[in-house]
Write a protein that holds these residues in place. Sequence first.
Motif, PDB file in Angstrom:
ATOM      1  N   PHE A   1     -32.078   0.558 -19.851  1.00  0.00           N
ATOM      2  CA  PHE A   1     -31.528   1.813 -19.303  1.00  0.00           C
ATOM      3  C   PHE A   1     -31.749   1.851 -17.792  1.00  0.00           C
ATOM      4  N   PRO A   2     -30.713   2.287 -17.042  1.00  0.00           N
ATOM      5  CA  PRO A   2     -29.346   2.587 -17.497  1.00  0.00           C
ATOM      6  C   PRO A   2     -28.423   1.385 -17.284  1.00  0.00           C
ATOM      7  N   SER A   3     -27.620   1.089 -18.279  1.00  0.00           N
ATOM      8  CA  SER A   3     -26.668  -0.016 -18.169  1.00  0.00           C
ATOM      9  C   SER A   3     -25.278   0.481 -17.790  1.00  0.00           C
ATOM     10  N   ARG A   4     -25.129   1.802 -17.649  1.00  0.00           N
ATOM     11  CA  ARG A   4     -23.852   2.407 -17.237  1.00  0.00           C
ATOM     12  C   ARG A   4     -24.137   3.744 -16.556  1.00  0.00           C
ATOM     13  N   GLU A   5     -23.069   4.418 -16.153  1.00  0.00           N
ATOM     14  CA  GLU A   5     -23.233   5.686 -15.451  1.00  0.00           C
ATOM     15  C   GLU A   5     -23.849   6.754 -16.349  1.00  0.00           C
ATOM     16  N   VAL A   6     -24.612   7.636 -15.719  1.00  0.00           N
ATOM     17  CA  VAL A   6     -25.225   8.781 -16.399  1.00  0.00           C
ATOM     18  C   VAL A   6     -24.395  10.024 -16.067  1.00  0.00           C
ATOM     19  N   ARG A   7     -24.042  10.780 -17.079  1.00  0.00           N
ATOM     20  CA  ARG A   7     -23.267  12.000 -16.881  1.00  0.00           C
ATOM     21  C   ARG A   7     -24.210  13.156 -16.554  1.00  0.00           C
ATOM     22  N   LEU A   8     -24.053  13.734 -15.363  1.00  0.00           N
ATOM     23  CA  LEU A   8     -24.856  14.886 -14.964  1.00  0.00           C
ATOM     24  C   LEU A   8     -23.979  16.138 -15.058  1.00  0.00           C
ATOM     25  N   ILE A   9     -24.266  16.974 -16.040  1.00  0.00           N
ATOM     26  CA  ILE A   9     -23.507  18.211 -16.213  1.00  0.00           C
ATOM     27  C   ILE A   9     -24.063  19.280 -15.276  1.00  0.00           C
ATOM     28  N   VAL A  10     -23.204  19.752 -14.371  1.00  0.00           N
ATOM     29  CA  VAL A  10     -23.528  20.886 -13.516  1.00  0.00           C
ATOM     30  C   VAL A  10     -22.788  22.080 -14.109  1.00  0.00           C
ATOM     31  N   PRO A  11     -23.494  23.059 -14.668  1.00  0.00           N
ATOM     32  CA  PRO A  11     -22.828  24.135 -15.420  1.00  0.00           C
ATOM     33  C   PRO A  11     -22.237  25.240 -14.548  1.00  0.00           C
ATOM     34  N   TRP A  12     -21.717  24.861 -13.396  1.00  0.00           N
ATOM     35  CA  TRP A  12     -21.110  25.791 -12.444  1.00  0.00           C
ATOM     36  C   TRP A  12     -19.887  25.138 -11.826  1.00  0.00           C
ATOM     37  N   ASN A  13     -19.059  25.933 -11.170  1.00  0.00           N
ATOM     38  CA  ASN A  13     -17.861  25.411 -10.522  1.00  0.00           C
ATOM     39  C   ASN A  13     -18.190  24.429  -9.407  1.00  0.00           C
ATOM     40  N   ALA A  14     -17.236  23.553  -9.121  1.00  0.00           N
ATOM     41  CA  ALA A  14     -17.374  22.654  -7.975  1.00  0.00           C
ATOM     42  C   ALA A  14     -17.402  23.478  -6.696  1.00  0.00           C
ATOM     43  N   GLY A  15     -18.208  23.036  -5.738  1.00  0.00           N
ATOM     44  CA  GLY A  15     -18.288  23.728  -4.455  1.00  0.00           C
ATOM     45  C   GLY A  15     -19.466  24.664  -4.326  1.00  0.00           C
ATOM     46  N   GLY A  16     -20.115  24.976  -5.455  1.00  0.00           N
ATOM     47  CA  GLY A  16     -21.301  25.832  -5.414  1.00  0.00           C
ATOM     48  C   GLY A  16     -22.522  25.031  -4.981  1.00  0.00           C
TER      49      GLY A  16
ATOM     50  N   ASN B   1     -18.546  19.069 -13.824  1.00  0.00           N
ATOM     51  CA  ASN B   1     -18.657  20.527 -13.727  1.00  0.00           C
ATOM     52  C   ASN B   1     -18.180  21.179 -15.016  1.00  0.00           C
ATOM     53  N   VAL B   2     -19.067  21.925 -15.672  1.00  0.00           N
ATOM     54  CA  VAL B   2     -18.737  22.634 -16.908  1.00  0.00           C
ATOM     55  C   VAL B   2     -19.179  24.090 -16.742  1.00  0.00           C
ATOM     56  N   PRO B   3     -18.387  24.907 -16.028  1.00  0.00           N
ATOM     57  CA  PRO B   3     -18.796  26.287 -15.753  1.00  0.00           C
ATOM     58  C   PRO B   3     -18.599  27.216 -16.941  1.00  0.00           C
ATOM     59  N   GLY B   4     -19.231  28.387 -16.841  1.00  0.00           N
ATOM     60  CA  GLY B   4     -19.028  29.420 -17.854  1.00  0.00           C
ATOM     61  C   GLY B   4     -20.311  29.885 -18.491  1.00  0.00           C
TER      62      GLY B   4
ATOM     63  N   LYS C   1     -19.254  52.894  -6.638  1.00  0.00           N
ATOM     64  CA  LYS C   1     -18.009  52.301  -6.130  1.00  0.00           C
ATOM     65  C   LYS C   1     -18.208  50.989  -5.376  1.00  0.00           C
ATOM     66  N   ILE C   2     -19.382  50.783  -4.812  1.00  0.00           N
ATOM     67  CA  ILE C   2     -19.627  49.562  -4.032  1.00  0.00           C
ATOM     68  C   ILE C   2     -19.706  48.355  -4.971  1.00  0.00           C
ATOM     69  N   THR C   3     -19.010  47.284  -4.606  1.00  0.00           N
ATOM     70  CA  THR C   3     -18.963  46.073  -5.443  1.00  0.00           C
ATOM     71  C   THR C   3     -19.856  44.980  -4.865  1.00  0.00           C
ATOM     72  N   ILE C   4     -20.637  44.357  -5.732  1.00  0.00           N
ATOM     73  CA  ILE C   4     -21.497  43.243  -5.325  1.00  0.00           C
ATOM     74  C   ILE C   4     -21.193  42.054  -6.236  1.00  0.00           C
ATOM     75  N   GLY C   5     -20.792  40.948  -5.638  1.00  0.00           N
ATOM     76  CA  GLY C   5     -20.449  39.751  -6.406  1.00  0.00           C
ATOM     77  C   GLY C   5     -21.658  38.870  -6.659  1.00  0.00           C
ATOM     78  N   THR C   6     -21.718  38.301  -7.858  1.00  0.00           N
ATOM     79  CA  THR C   6     -22.797  37.382  -8.228  1.00  0.00           C
ATOM     80  C   THR C   6     -22.223  36.227  -9.042  1.00  0.00           C
TER      81      THR C   6
ATOM     82  N   PRO D   1     -17.747  32.661 -12.032  1.00  0.00           N
ATOM     83  CA  PRO D   1     -18.288  31.453 -12.667  1.00  0.00           C
ATOM     84  C   PRO D   1     -19.052  30.541 -11.717  1.00  0.00           C
ATOM     85  N   GLY D   2     -19.165  30.905 -10.447  1.00  0.00           N
ATOM     86  CA  GLY D   2     -19.906  30.084  -9.496  1.00  0.00           C
ATOM     87  C   GLY D   2     -19.929  30.708  -8.119  1.00  0.00           C
ATOM     88  N   GLY D   3     -20.893  30.267  -7.290  1.00  0.00           N
ATOM     89  CA  GLY D   3     -21.051  30.838  -5.966  1.00  0.00           C
ATOM     90  C   GLY D   3     -19.880  30.594  -5.037  1.00  0.00           C
TER      91      GLY D   3
END
Length: 333
Positions: A38-53, A77-80, A159-164, A192-194
């Motif tokens: 190990f490792p004999s091939r690529e490792v999949r790294l799941i980032v559970p957020w959108n690309a660019g965050g 990238n696997v967001p949600g 009424k004030i909106t705050i994004g997260t 789904p992401g920053g």
Amino acid sequence: MKHSLALARGFAPAMALGATLGAVLLASVGSANAQDKFPSREVRLIVPWNAGGSNDIAARVLAPILAENGVRIIVDNVPGGTGTIGMGRVAGSNPDGYTIGMGTSSTLSMIAQNKTPLRNDQFTGIARVSSDPLMLLVKTDGAKDVDAFVAQMKANPGKITIGTPGSYNINHIFATMTAKAAGVDYVNVPYPGGAKVITDLAGGQIDAAVLKPSESIAQIKAGQVKPIAIFDNQRLSVFPDVPTMKEKGYDVFPYGPVVQMAYIVAPAKIPPEVRKTLVEAFRKSIQDPRFKTFAAENGVLVDDLTGDALDAEVNAVQKSLNAVATQVFKGAE
């Protein structure tokens, strides 16, 4: 004599065949050994957020450094679900080291409130990537400081909106604590992401946002948004002029301190030797001067926390969030 020659002629093809089979068997064993290493091939790294965050950016900065240290990764990238969808895939994957994921405190907050079936014992800690103090941001022509923003909230209750990036996470906790400081309700706008949060804040679709420095530093430098407070007990070196909420007299840790962090995990029951390889590769890469420079420039804190020590830290943060998130979101749906 003729009989002996006949036997010799009969043995010759058999010996040749035996030699050929032996060579094939040796090649097969060699191939199997190569595949087993190990490792004999690529490792999949799941980032559970959108690309660019911020988590995605950090993973992509680490990728070429990790390759130099013997582990080639493919960022997926696997967001949600505030990180729970992607981390669910990690938990359910084959524990062979070829699928790993980037956990965050936001997902731990979801676990604290039983809003996901995920549990920390489904994962094995590899290395902490970063700790990230969060900031309250507004558009450049918005409130001049946090006091003005609190006054704005009081003048416009509900009424004030705050994004997260996500709901029921640490970002959401701090947005809610800001509203509690003003003594009014507000509208939480989950994404789904920053990356999408900062885009809408710069575009004026929301009034404010709670984000990491690394998710917003480009827009800050471009003059599209500005930080007005830090959700921590000390100022950030990258933004030394931005006060903490504590300095301004707002208590955002009434139930105990919480920390936003990102860390690498593998599924539970990963073989010890595979875990060791991953830990060593990530440790070297995170401590690499190139990654440390990236961290310093983006307001990210880096340490050397790996393996069992990381598992202990995750459990400690989980315990804190079990108390904090439950109190902050008591009765919320």
